[in-house]
Enzyme design. Sequence first.
Site, mmCIF file in Angstrom:
data_model
loop_
_atom_site.group_PDB
_atom_site.id
_atom_site.type_symbol
_atom_site.label_atom_id
_atom_site.label_comp_id
_atom_site.label_asym_id
_atom_site.label_seq_id
_atom_site.Cartn_x
_atom_site.Cartn_y
_atom_site.Cartn_z
ATOM 1 N N GLU C 100 9.655 11.897 5.162
ATOM 2 C CA GLU C 100 10.551 11.562 6.270
ATOM 3 C C GLU C 100 11.391 12.744 6.720
ATOM 4 O OE1 GLU C 100 9.997 9.578 3.669
ATOM 5 O OE2 GLU C 100 9.370 7.650 4.490
ATOM 6 N N HIS C 169 14.969 -2.104 0.542
ATOM 7 C CA HIS C 169 14.235 -2.332 1.794
ATOM 8 C C HIS C 169 14.942 -3.332 2.706
ATOM 9 C CE1 HIS C 169 10.846 -0.278 -0.047
ATOM 10 N NE2 HIS C 169 10.023 -0.575 0.921
HETATM 11 C C1 LIG Z 1 10.581 6.924 1.327
HETATM 12 C C2 LIG Z 1 9.605 5.848 1.604
HETATM 13 N N1 LIG Z 1 8.792 5.938 2.661
HETATM 14 C C3 LIG Z 1 7.894 4.979 2.927
HETATM 15 C C4 LIG Z 1 7.789 3.876 2.134
HETATM 16 C C5 LIG Z 1 6.797 2.755 2.450
HETATM 17 N N2 LIG Z 1 5.713 2.785 1.472
HETATM 18 C C6 LIG Z 1 5.728 2.009 0.375
HETATM 19 S S1 LIG Z 1 4.454 2.312 -0.645
HETATM 20 C C7 LIG Z 1 3.830 3.471 0.394
HETATM 21 C C8 LIG Z 1 2.572 4.191 0.036
HETATM 22 C C9 LIG Z 1 2.697 4.894 -1.262
HETATM 23 O O1 LIG Z 1 1.509 5.529 -1.554
HETATM 24 P P1 LIG Z 1 1.240 6.145 -2.973
HETATM 25 O O2 LIG Z 1 2.350 7.045 -3.345
HETATM 26 O O3 LIG Z 1 -0.119 6.739 -2.966
HETATM 27 O O4 LIG Z 1 1.303 4.914 -3.972
HETATM 28 P P2 LIG Z 1 0.338 3.654 -4.035
HETATM 29 O O5 LIG Z 1 0.882 2.629 -3.099
HETATM 30 O O6 LIG Z 1 -1.021 4.105 -3.667
HETATM 31 O O7 LIG Z 1 0.441 3.205 -5.442
HETATM 32 C C10 LIG Z 1 4.633 3.629 1.519
HETATM 33 C C11 LIG Z 1 4.373 4.537 2.639
HETATM 34 C C12 LIG Z 1 8.676 3.782 1.048
HETATM 35 N N3 LIG Z 1 8.693 2.719 0.236
HETATM 36 N N4 LIG Z 1 9.550 4.779 0.789
#
Ligand SMILES: Cc1ncc(C[n+]2csc(CCOP(=O)(O)OP(=O)(O)O)c2C)c(N)n1
Lengths: 332, 332, 366, 366
Positions: C100, C169
Amino acid sequence: MRITKEKLRWLYETMYRIRRFEETMLEQTFRGNAMGVTHPSDGQEAVPTGICAHLTEKDWIGSTHRGHGHCIAKGLDTKAMMAEIMGRYTGQCKGKGGSMHIADFSKGMLGANAIVGASVPLAVGAALTSKYRGMEDESVGVAFFGDGATSQGVVHESMNLAAIWDLPVIFACENNQYAEATPAWYAVSTEDIAARADSYGIPGVQVDGMNVFAVYEAAGEAVARARAGEGPTLLELKTYRYHGHFHADDPKKYRKPDEEEEYLERDCLKHFEGLVTQQGAMTEEELQGIRDEIEQEMQDAVDFALNSPMPPIDELYSDVYVDYSNPLAGLR
Amino acid sequence: MRITKEKLRWLYETMYRIRRFEETMLEQTFRGNAMGVTHPSDGQEAVPTGICAHLTEKDWIGSTHRGHGHCIAKGLDTKAMMAEIMGRYTGQCKGKGGSMHIADFSKGMLGANAIVGASVPLAVGAALTSKYRGMEDESVGVAFFGDGATSQGVVHESMNLAAIWDLPVIFACENNQYAEATPAWYAVSTEDIAARADSYGIPGVQVDGMNVFAVYEAAGEAVARARAGEGPTLLELKTYRYHGHFHADDPKKYRKPDEEEEYLERDCLKHFEGLVTQQGAMTEEELQGIRDEIEQEMQDAVDFALNSPMPPIDELYSDVYVDYSNPLAGLR
Amino acid sequence: MTTADATQTRSVLSDPGVLVPGPGYEVSGTVERYRDTFNRTLRDELDRDADVFIMGEDISGGFDRDTNEPLDAWGGPFAATKGLVQDFGPDRIRDAPISEAGFVGAAVGAALTGLRPVVDLMYFDFVTVAYDQLLSNAAKSRYMFGGQTKVPLTLFARSGGGTGHAAQHSESFYSMLAHIPGLKVVVPSDPYTVRGLLASAIRDDDPVFLVNDKKLINMEGFAPDESFAFPLGKGRYLKHGDDVTLIGMSYTSVVCKQAADMLAEEGIEAEVVDMLSLSPFDEEIIVESVMKTNRVVIVDEDTPRASMASEFAAIVADKAFDYLDAPVKRVTGPHTPVPYNKGLETAFMPQPDDVVSTVRAMLDGE
Amino acid sequence: MTTADATQTRSVLSDPGVLVPGPGYEVSGTVERYRDTFNRTLRDELDRDADVFIMGEDISGGFDRDTNEPLDAWGGPFAATKGLVQDFGPDRIRDAPISEAGFVGAAVGAALTGLRPVVDLMYFDFVTVAYDQLLSNAAKSRYMFGGQTKVPLTLFARSGGGTGHAAQHSESFYSMLAHIPGLKVVVPSDPYTVRGLLASAIRDDDPVFLVNDKKLINMEGFAPDESFAFPLGKGRYLKHGDDVTLIGMSYTSVVCKQAADMLAEEGIEAEVVDMLSLSPFDEEIIVESVMKTNRVVIVDEDTPRASMASEFAAIVADKAFDYLDAPVKRVTGPHTPVPYNKGLETAFMPQPDDVVSTVRAMLDGE
Ligand SMILES: Cc1ncc(C[n+]2csc(CCOP(=O)(O)OP(=O)(O)O)c2C)c(N)n1
Ligand SMILES: Cc1ncc(C[n+]2csc(CCOP(=O)(O)OP(=O)(O)O)c2C)c(N)n1
Ligand SMILES: [Mg+2]
Ligand SMILES: [Mg+2]
């Protein structure tokens, strides 16, 4: 490497202008004519000079708290810079920004920035604009930042973004080996910052930042790649600041004399002068002529600044927003 | 690699417990018994299992929005977890945290964390505590995070900090190849995340995250290095989530069936079962016995949760601070 | 954009507080969900100006594994950007990695160099990750560079409790954003106002943060067919009344209206002011209403301390002091994070009942 | 810690608002600079508790190139930590790379696992870089994990204008921090109070942010020799008076006192309340004073919108409404970034004259 006589002249002129600007600015600071804190970049002149030698006004640079050299190399007016440092209305930012916030958008200069690392994504954004417009004017972005800034997360994020989007941006890390008093060997977990480029699948080049020709050559390749749509490059420019971190800092407290001497030996101006006179590319008279002109320019800049008015108090309330006057002009 | 029978049993039990917990939890979610969003980790069980097999309650882990597997592998009670997901007063966090905030400090579990990347420095801090205390209890920190999280600046910062301070921490990147619907090939600028370790001068190891023995072995070395005071390691564990990003997400919209099939082929439970029965280390009956026990445990967890009370409304106002009652209990 | 049979002609509530459309103005439009109005308005602005582009995580979401073409599998959280990538392509509907600070910074850089970026920050809570870029660069560039540049940047995100997303959230701390000089903050409360305010935000030359409360996103309401710009900094009346002023913002404007309807059954006529903008904000409509009703209750889901609820209270205590017949009351979220459990989460959020009982106590106290 | 001849015995201004030391309490101490008291208090706490350590950029600063030993060349911005690394070593006086999010996060992790970290964030403005760790982790961990843990973390930084540091090094937006549930915020205003509040902050089991206004750092004042804990959440009176209440915080408490002295020359007796804590804050002292004076002016250098000045105004308008004889006034920084030029910067900061003229206008208006 072939360099035109004109460019050669420009390189010297620019480095010398930066050197003398910093010295003059410091003198004025100690006389109490600067209004705040200043961070001189003398010693590091070859870096912005060798890089900006490849740029036009359509290209964009992001800069740091130590930004005077970047400004000058990007063609900013030393009068307006000096006036800004003295907080005058004629200054580059009407006296509202000061040394750490000199910008000139007409020259492709996105501003000095006093939050370490924070200007790096701005240069990425400028490169995004260029790519968004189909590289129609071939403009590129250059992010200047220090060795200390490499520890900031946003710098990592910026490199990742530029890499996946193949943006025309050059990451120019000015490794002067210190962040304030903290040495890079302590704070940076890798020997070679340039090697971090591998993490982003982009080229990384380590360059002698005291040698303007070496900088010029490496930057030339990086800029050419960017303009050709081949994506970002990370340059690590090994350099040294002669002065302390800011005007009143004494670097002797945390550096050794022999270390300073070594770099003074390799001073970018001395190196340039030796090389060009030796090779007969320029004469000592030509060099002296340039120095004399710049001496006069500095005198003019100081006079201009000292004789310039302060901003009217109403300026406190303007420029907060574009399109409406500030509804809360101080609750008094 | 030699593994005791007991450990072998534990590995299977733990993976199977995670699998069944996620399936059971999802079922309850679809019945409307979970109160919010849940992110199942089925498919990825070998990763927390193979890593936490080397940890004790004195070691600390930081976790993510997809944290149930980490919790279970770290020994959390499935009853209290299920109750938390159902928002009950008997839940791990009194029903105030939910699926994305399950923590158990008595078990060395620093909490699931719903801000991507944000728990990584917490594990570094836990490792700092260990080192500060002279490694007297040899405890280490493990930071679990996803491929998507590698783009976050704070993850870079954390690795740099751990590296320069030689902290006993393992960076466990669960590369399940997607961040929500965004594939790693799009968002991550390097092919091998493990190779980013070079940027910090620390070892980086890429591991088959579907094979619990491979994880166990690589993690064993990393944990041993950490306990011996030899600093951090970056592990990249290649894995796959079977389910969508969260309970209601359909991954078929952005993944191909053959991709999923390939991973289902290499399922960590199937792989384990095949190997141990083939090598005669465990019998099908033993495995079935474990599965039966866990089946009962899940039933008990659901019953426990469903029969547990909701937190009293006063709980809204407690736990904001340690030592004084909240002076602004809602301006009503 | 809207099908013929869905189109209706409605008279839009018009009042001194609402400048567009003006008194008696009739406009053709549709009753639709807030999310659909939002999506349609983004589309209009992308159509209108080629410099407008959208950036954020999973705003298209997903790529075809063979062609590498975006699939629009997600279309943004709550489908805000659904369907846009097909028509505008991945350069203008740009999926971003989870960074971000980096991409908000890049958006500021793009805005400084001539584009008009629109950033989807997903959940409002993630604004903290990009906070420095927002505060130190987006909001300050124009001022600290002496007015030589502008930052035509729009950001949006989803705020508020109600969906069981828990502490990280569910925030509504737009107060902090409104505190920042150089940034503008708007809080639409229905399809009509999000249509006008999103367009204004994108067309505005200053950085504007638009807050979408999750509880509004699936609500239906009237939205004009044609795009229009609702003025930033203007509130509106949702109901007139003489007995007490209820001030709402974002979803609490809905709460205030519900409370006013309940109060009306008891014979208490509340006036409902919907702020719509928090920075700049409509000081006049507040003062005007309180001068008439002599009483005010400010309703906000954000936590109370140093909040916009405090700000409006302070404005009343200064500018309408001589007209006040009762203490200035606030009904806000408590000074706590947002809890997970549904019952606690509901108790966290100001409810119509809370407003009603506050008004009753106020009137009884006199 | 203090030399004998510098030691004095003073009666400390004691009032209902000050709980420690109590009425009539005498204490031996020294007149010294705020920065020296700060440094000395850090030292006391490091001595007292082996779990306390300090982390930040350049807090020792500099290393011997041959031995790699820390040199204490910087000793922290404004020399806050000068001399400490010699006595406590680099593990307890830990220089950090420029990665505020990372090391604040690491400090939260250390606090969650048993240490008591003290983080020097240098300039207050840099809090934005670490904002997510502060808001999402430090402030929420206890609540979202159902009370099973605590976060005994202290942070401090230098705020305010007056030194020509311009827009990105001069902020006072502690209002935003006070808005965050789970975080505590204190704003000492002299050596005496920083001695008591820094000790309290470090000993407290919740995360506490202590703000040092740059204009205080070189000011002299009386500070007790012995370390003591000043209660968090308590204000104090700096002067008694019947005509108007002036509420100050951090450096504006000094401004209020100066204004009160100027007003006294005109025969106007102002009461000066020094808030000292912003979260929690001392509602009682505000109400108590306004009940007596019936008028209030709140003075704050932070920008006005959704600020602590708004909060105190809102509290007065609710809890002391019936005692008010005049509109509640705020004298604050304008809704602008901090400018560089000295004249503009001075105009940005509330001055005693601004307070005096506000009080005069208030009394004239009646
Ligand atoms: C700072 C932030 N940005 C965006 C999100 C929304 N979000 C939640 S999980 C996720 C994807 C995370 O991907 P990864 O790190 O690969 O973990 P996975 O879900 O694959 O276990 C996103 C974009 C968030 N929770 N926090
Ligand atoms: C986010 C942030 N943290 C800390 C500082 C204080 N600070 C100003 S310059 C500086 C050192 C920067 O070092 P480097 O990046 O190497 O640049 P150099 O000063 O050597 O040019 C620090 C720590 C700051 N301005 N911003
Ligand atoms: Mg440096
Ligand atoms: Mg992933």
